[in-house]
Enzyme design. Sequence first.
Site, short mmCIF file in Angstrom:
data_model
loop_
_atom_site.label_atom_id
_atom_site.label_comp_id
_atom_site.label_asym_id
_atom_site.label_seq_id
_atom_site.Cartn_x
_atom_site.Cartn_y
_atom_site.Cartn_z
CG ASN A 1 39.00 54.64 34.86
OD1 ASN A 1 39.23 53.88 33.93
ND2 ASN A 1 38.17 55.67 34.76
CE LYS B 63 34.71 56.67 36.31
NZ LYS B 63 33.65 57.31 35.48
CG HIS C 108 30.33 52.88 30.27
ND1 HIS C 108 31.09 53.20 29.16
CD2 HIS C 108 30.84 53.60 31.30
CE1 HIS C 108 32.03 54.07 29.51
NE2 HIS C 108 31.89 54.32 30.80
#
Length: 463
Positions: A148, A125, A194
């Site tokens: 982010n 990403k 995660h």
Amino acid sequence: MIPVTTFSGRTVALFGLGGSGLATALALNEGGAHVIACDDNPAKMAEANARGIETGDLRNADWSRFSSFILSPGVPLTHPEPHWSAKLARAAGVEIIGDIELFCREREKIAPNAPFVAITGTNGKSTTTALIAHILREAGRDVQMGGNIGTAILSLEPPADDRIHVIECSSFQIDLAPSLAPTMGVHLNLSPDHIDRHGTMEDYAAIKQRLVAKAGLAVIGVDDPMSRAIADSCQAKGVNVARVSVEPLGVKGVFADGETLVGVTVSGAAPVANLSGIGSLRGAHNAQNAAAAVAVALASGISPEEIRAGLHTFPGLPHRMEEVGRIGSTLFINDSKATNADSTEKALKSFDDILWILGGKAKEGGIEPLTSYFPKIRKAYLIGAAADEFAGTLGSDVPHVQCGTLDNAVAQAAADAQALGSPAVVLLSPACASYDQFPNYEVRGNHFRDLVRALPGLEAKGA
């Protein structure tokens, strides 16, 4: 800065005063909100006070005062257990949101038609975000990039009809942005990650899907089963979907045919660009990233000629298969961001005749998943705490040497490369965390870059 005027006159609580948290508090203050901020680190509380932010102990606060609670994305919302501040907010019936949500509400108020591209995915990403922003900028667009990837979203310039925000979103940020509805949403891929913060893989996938579920155009990678399911689900619900893949597509989207990126529309398929010779976009994983960026660029009205120019001038991101330079026929690559075997696999797939520098603080599973790539490795140079473990895995299959430090590894690898007299790649791709010898992967990568640039005869990239 984007002043958050949608909260003007309201009192809000905020927990987490790191970079994005402090930026959020300042943006709320600038927009006329009354912020009571808190952090477990007294030094961050003191810094916020010095910047004019009121701080307080939210454990003892009257939560009936707060219209909203702004939570840092790094703080657990649900798993493995909600943070104490999240528990207090829920008990008081106060909404829990993050800085991406604040941006979405401000955009809706001041410039609802402002172009907004949001990008997520387990891998790739950051590269895709940077590549989209680069192509759009090179084509003359006013682009703000953040989220982010580095710059906090509320530290950027405000939304405007002629300004494009290109924002990387983690799953943690998406989970705190219930009204997220970008002009274009990009979801690249899904693999286990995660899970400690989301509970199950299914929950993780559901959170990722939120980024594209209300997008004007959903650009979705379909090279893994869960992402294909997301694309099918969105399309079934009437979302405008463009698929991206490293395999041929028979539906609208962009796919990679080797190094050629092919666009598919109702009129048929046509080549758009070729990645051959673009060192910053090596490998199948980057072909998927580039396909997604091309899909966004085409939908933004960027011409194929402008797209090709942007691809060829893309510098890549530091520490992600970053070309540092050459000495003769030896290429030096900084892949310090590869902190586990999955990440290192992408680099090993992309090169041959590798002089591999690896080691550090090992992750679960070590380098066992990489054994099929051992024939590509001429020699390995082991550093850090994992050196003995990795030496055992390499065994007699790969010649290796215990170097201890990165300084020794670079010196020995460079000498061996010179002695080879044939093309080779000195690759720092540690498959390990850095914190046995370095504070983070960036410091490790910067040190590698400095060591390589000090070698005699180096032709630095861009020189």
